[in-house]
Design a protein around this motif. Structure first.
Motif, short mmCIF file in Angstrom:
data_model
loop_
_atom_site.label_atom_id
_atom_site.label_comp_id
_atom_site.label_asym_id
_atom_site.label_seq_id
_atom_site.Cartn_x
_atom_site.Cartn_y
_atom_site.Cartn_z
N VAL A 1 42.40 39.92 43.54
CA VAL A 1 41.79 39.16 44.63
C VAL A 1 42.06 37.68 44.39
CG1 VAL A 1 39.61 38.57 45.76
CG2 VAL A 1 40.01 40.91 44.96
N THR A 2 41.80 37.22 43.17
CA THR A 2 42.02 35.84 42.77
C THR A 2 42.60 35.84 41.36
OG1 THR A 2 40.06 35.16 44.01
CG2 THR A 2 40.91 33.60 42.40
N PHE B 1 35.24 56.05 43.08
CA PHE B 1 34.51 54.81 42.90
C PHE B 1 35.33 53.66 43.45
CE2 PHE B 1 37.20 54.45 39.16
CZ PHE B 1 37.45 53.09 39.09
N SER B 2 34.63 52.57 43.75
CA SER B 2 35.26 51.34 44.20
C SER B 2 34.40 50.19 43.70
CB SER B 2 35.34 51.32 45.72
OG SER B 2 35.93 50.12 46.17
N LEU B 3 34.99 49.27 42.96
CA LEU B 3 34.26 48.18 42.34
C LEU B 3 35.03 46.87 42.46
CD1 LEU B 3 33.27 49.73 38.89
CD2 LEU B 3 31.77 49.40 40.84
N GLU C 1 40.15 38.13 39.28
CA GLU C 1 39.12 38.87 40.00
C GLU C 1 39.85 40.02 40.68
OE1 GLU C 1 35.78 38.04 43.45
OE2 GLU C 1 37.53 36.74 43.32
N ILE C 2 39.32 41.23 40.52
CA ILE C 2 40.04 42.39 41.03
C ILE C 2 39.13 43.33 41.80
CG2 ILE C 2 41.78 42.39 39.18
CD1 ILE C 2 40.02 44.86 38.12
N ASP C 3 39.71 44.05 42.73
CA ASP C 3 39.09 45.23 43.33
C ASP C 3 39.80 46.42 42.71
OD1 ASP C 3 37.36 43.86 45.01
OD2 ASP C 3 38.78 43.83 46.68
N PHE C 4 39.04 47.39 42.23
CA PHE C 4 39.69 48.58 41.70
C PHE C 4 38.93 49.82 42.13
CE2 PHE C 4 36.92 46.96 38.46
CZ PHE C 4 36.51 48.00 37.64
#
Length: 113
Positions: free
Chosen positions: A44-45, A77-79, A56-59
């Motif tokens: 993300v960033t 899952f999604s975090l 910064e990540i979405d996983f």
């Protein structure tokens, strides 16, 4: 990832523990991909300087294999989290991962450990 790492790498993961050295890093990555073979990590960033990369990540993924003694739940899952990579001589010296472990456990429907 192991080839991008220094011999003395340290990986610190809330779910899988602390792993040291290239052999430890290989073991960690195998355990991660065995448990979550369809893992998707989207930056993300990303902020970097000469000695550190912060992302910064979405996983997200599906729990398909064992995590330590916890059998597969088949749950998704999604975090959002953050990874910090400390660098030395162009290679990864340490990785620290930050995310909401309670949220992960809730989404996977596993007990708090």
């Amino acid at each position: 990832m192991a080839s991008l790492s220094r011999d003395e790498i340290i990986i610190n993961s809330k779910r899988f523990g602390v792993w040291k050295g290239r052999d430890g890093a290989r073991t960690y990555w195998h355990k991660l991909y065995d448990a979550f073979p369809d893992i998707h990590i989207k930056p993300v960033t990303v902020i970097a300087d000469r000695s550190r990369v912060m992302s910064e990540i979405d996983f997200s993924s599906t729990h398909r294999g064992k995590i330590n003694r916890i059998p597969s739940t088949g749950k998704k899952f999604s975090l959002r989290g953050a990874f910090v990579y400390d660098m030395k001589d162009g290679k990864i010296k340490e990785i620290r991962m930050y995310y909401d472990k309670s949220l992960l456990n809730n989404q996977l429907d596993i007990m708090q450990i």
